[in-house]
Design a protein around this motif. Structure first.
Motif, PDB file in Angstrom:
ATOM      1  N   ALA A 196      37.017  41.046  39.950  1.00  0.00           N
ATOM      2  CA  ALA A 196      38.108  40.951  38.973  1.00  0.00           C
ATOM      3  C   ALA A 196      38.327  42.319  38.344  1.00  0.00           C
ATOM      4  O   ALA A 196      37.674  43.315  38.696  1.00  0.00           O
ATOM      5  CB  ALA A 196      37.793  39.904  37.915  1.00  0.00           C
ATOM      6  N   ASP A 197      39.269  42.344  37.385  1.00  0.00           N
ATOM      7  CA  ASP A 197      39.593  43.601  36.701  1.00  0.00           C
ATOM      8  C   ASP A 197      38.575  43.957  35.633  1.00  0.00           C
ATOM      9  O   ASP A 197      38.539  45.112  35.179  1.00  0.00           O
ATOM     10  CB  ASP A 197      40.974  43.501  36.058  1.00  0.00           C
ATOM     11  CG  ASP A 197      42.089  43.348  37.089  1.00  0.00           C
ATOM     12  OD1 ASP A 197      41.841  43.672  38.261  1.00  0.00           O
ATOM     13  OD2 ASP A 197      43.183  42.902  36.712  1.00  0.00           O
ATOM     14  N   ALA A 215      35.058  38.960  33.600  1.00  0.00           N
ATOM     15  CA  ALA A 215      35.749  38.076  34.527  1.00  0.00           C
ATOM     16  C   ALA A 215      35.026  38.005  35.864  1.00  0.00           C
ATOM     17  O   ALA A 215      34.921  36.928  36.478  1.00  0.00           O
ATOM     18  CB  ALA A 215      37.185  38.551  34.723  1.00  0.00           C
ATOM     19  N   THR A 258      43.924  38.283  35.916  1.00  0.00           N
ATOM     20  CA  THR A 258      42.644  37.818  35.405  1.00  0.00           C
ATOM     21  C   THR A 258      42.794  36.522  34.627  1.00  0.00           C
ATOM     22  O   THR A 258      42.000  35.583  34.804  1.00  0.00           O
ATOM     23  CB  THR A 258      42.022  38.900  34.505  1.00  0.00           C
ATOM     24  OG1 THR A 258      41.828  40.098  35.261  1.00  0.00           O
ATOM     25  CG2 THR A 258      40.686  38.437  33.948  1.00  0.00           C
TER      26      THR A 258
END
Length: 492
Positions: free
Chosen positions: A145-146, A150, A167
């Motif tokens: 994820a970013d 997350a 996200t």
């Protein structure tokens, strides 16, 4: 399309790290678990999927688990070994990106920003991770994820990939436990009707902050990428070694010592930068025929002064067989100890260094373990008030005082022919007829009840300092329980 500027984080979670490591060493095709004693109770520390299929779980008492599954096979857990294994996995993960950190005791976190294209993209990168770990027998769950939060949530509760900028959508249906919050907060949020991250994100923030504090909102913002979360890579320990490759082979002792001097200068600079000192060094001399000779050197104390260390190698270098020549020298500190910087004192401070140099020189000939010194012990029994230890194991005791004078020479008690409770006027010892000139005492010493020394089973002893007219100064004692006189030491 992802242009490479968006931060991308991979979370690697090893749900059965300890059991996978144990089964790699010795495979078991049956329910298997590792046990660890906690609070005087043997509990399951980790287990394989077959044990979980039998209804067992982590932290279950071992006796209860054995009742549920009589075929369960167990071994003792080794948490420190698991941490070393995780550190090895961290080094392995450096093949994917240079920024790898630990995530608790069973996971890793990787910042693959700008590195995924080297393996064909993000999906091929995750597939390569799974394939390699699967071949090694290590189970893993991955999240991408970013943000770090997350990625952790996807690895532990979703195992998937959140597209760049998506996200919130990827986390919307995950439980609030994926925010890395404590179980009490998780239960309270579920009772309030906020079981998912999406429901929590859409709830008013002010009431949440008043009831649960700022930590909950911080975890939410970190997962959503609104608040940065650093990844701290675990740096490898410093490597104290230097190498010198020569354009032409050498064979003279002076040339080898000159090359060793250059290596020592560089090594000691590195040791000083880390406020460390070498206790053991290893000099490897590689000949042109690819054979090598290793010259080990153990030091009495930690050192990092090239001028003090270089002469200690001279005797060993003189005995080296250079063959057709030496083309490479490698010097490594195989044992390193902390050595903080110290204030420079007067000339008297050089005396301990001279003693350390002497011990090292003698140790290179007969071995440092053969050089011993006396160390005091906390015991009023004369025979137990000291011990012999290697001179390099502990520093010399410079404040060794006794409440009463003690002779420098002690030996097993030797009986003398005498009667009475006070030192005899005349007695015979070691074939010598002695006459008491002056006696000081008595000093009563009782046996230690917790010891089992057979020599002290006779009871208490009354010690006297006896100066004879013949010049002998003896340490004698009398045993009241079994009347008798003995000589145990002699003053100088």
């Amino acid at each position: 399309m992802f242009d490479g500027t968006q931060r991308r984080i991979v979370s690697m979670w090893f749900p059965r790290l300890a059991s996978d490591r144990a089964l790699r060493l010795c495979a078991v095709d049956a329910p298997f678990a590792l046990t660890l004693r906690q609070a005087n109770t043997e509990r399951l520390y980790d287990l394989n999927w077959q044990a979980e299929a039998q209804g067992l779980s982590r932290f279950m008492p071992f006796a209860e688990a054995r009742a549920f599954c009589p075929a369960l096979q167990t071994r003792p857990a080794d948490p420190s070994g698991d941490l070393r294994f995780l550190a090895g996995l961290r080094r392995w993960a450096l093949r994917y990106c240079p920024w790898v950190g630990l995530e608790g005791e069973d996971g890793l976190v990787l910042d693959i920003t700008g590195a995924a294209h080297l393996i064909g993209g993000e999906e091929p990168l995750l597939d390569d991770m799974r394939a390699r770990l699967d071949r090694a027998g290590i189970g893993v769950r991955l999240g991408l994820a970013d943000s770090r939060g997350a990625a952790w949530a996807l690895a532990h509760h979703g195992q998937g990939v959140a597209a760049p900028g998506a996200t919130a959508a990827a986390l919307d249906g995950l439980p609030v436990a994926a925010l890395r919050i404590d179980p009490e907060t998780t239960t309270a949020l579920q009772r309030l009707g906020l079981p998912t991250i999406g429901a929590l994100a859409r709830a008013p923030r002010a009431p949440l902050a008043r009831r649960f504090g700022q930590d909950l909102l911080t975890r939410l913002d970190q997962a959503m990428g609104h608040q940065p979360e650093a990844i701290t890579p675990w740096s490898d320990p410093p490597h104290f070694a230097t190498r010198l490759t020569l354009p032409e082979p050498i064979g003279l002792t002076a040339d080898v010592m000159a090359g060793l001097d250059r290596l020592l200068q560089a090594l000691c600079v590195k040791l000083k930068a880390h406020e460390a000192g070498a206790r053991a060094l290893s000099l490897t001399l590689r000949r042109v025929d690819q054979n090598s000779q290793v010259l080990p050197l153990r030091l009495a104390v930690a050192m990092r002064d090239p001028a003090r260390i270089l002469p200690l190698f001279a005797r060993m270098v003189e005995g080296v067989d250079a063959g057709f020549g030496i083309d490479q020298l490698r010097l490594a500190a195989t044992l390193v100890e902390p050595l903080p910087l110290q204030q420079i004192g007067d000339s008297r401070a050089a005396q301990p260094e001279q003693l350390d140099n002497l011990l090292t020189r003698i140790g290179t000939r007969i071995g440092l373990d053969q050089i011993r010194r006396f160390q005091p012990l906390d015991s009023h029994i004369p025979e137990r008030s000291f011990r012999l230890v290697p001179a390099t194991e502990a520093p010399a005791c410079r404040d060794w005082s006794a409440p009463r004078p003690r002779p420098l020479r002690l030996f097993p008690p030797e009986p003398v022919t005498a009667r009475g409770t006070t030192p005899p006027e005349r007695f015979r010892w070691r074939r010598m007829q002695l006459t008491t000139g002056r006696a000081t005492g008595p000093e009563r010493i009782a046996p230690e009840w917790w010891g089992d020394d057979q020599d002290w089973r006779s009871g208490i002893r009354d010690y006297w300092r006896v100066e004879t007219k013949q010049g002998r100064r003896l340490w004698m004692f009398h045993t009241p329980q079994r009347p008798g006189w003995f000589v145990q030491g002699e003053f100088s």
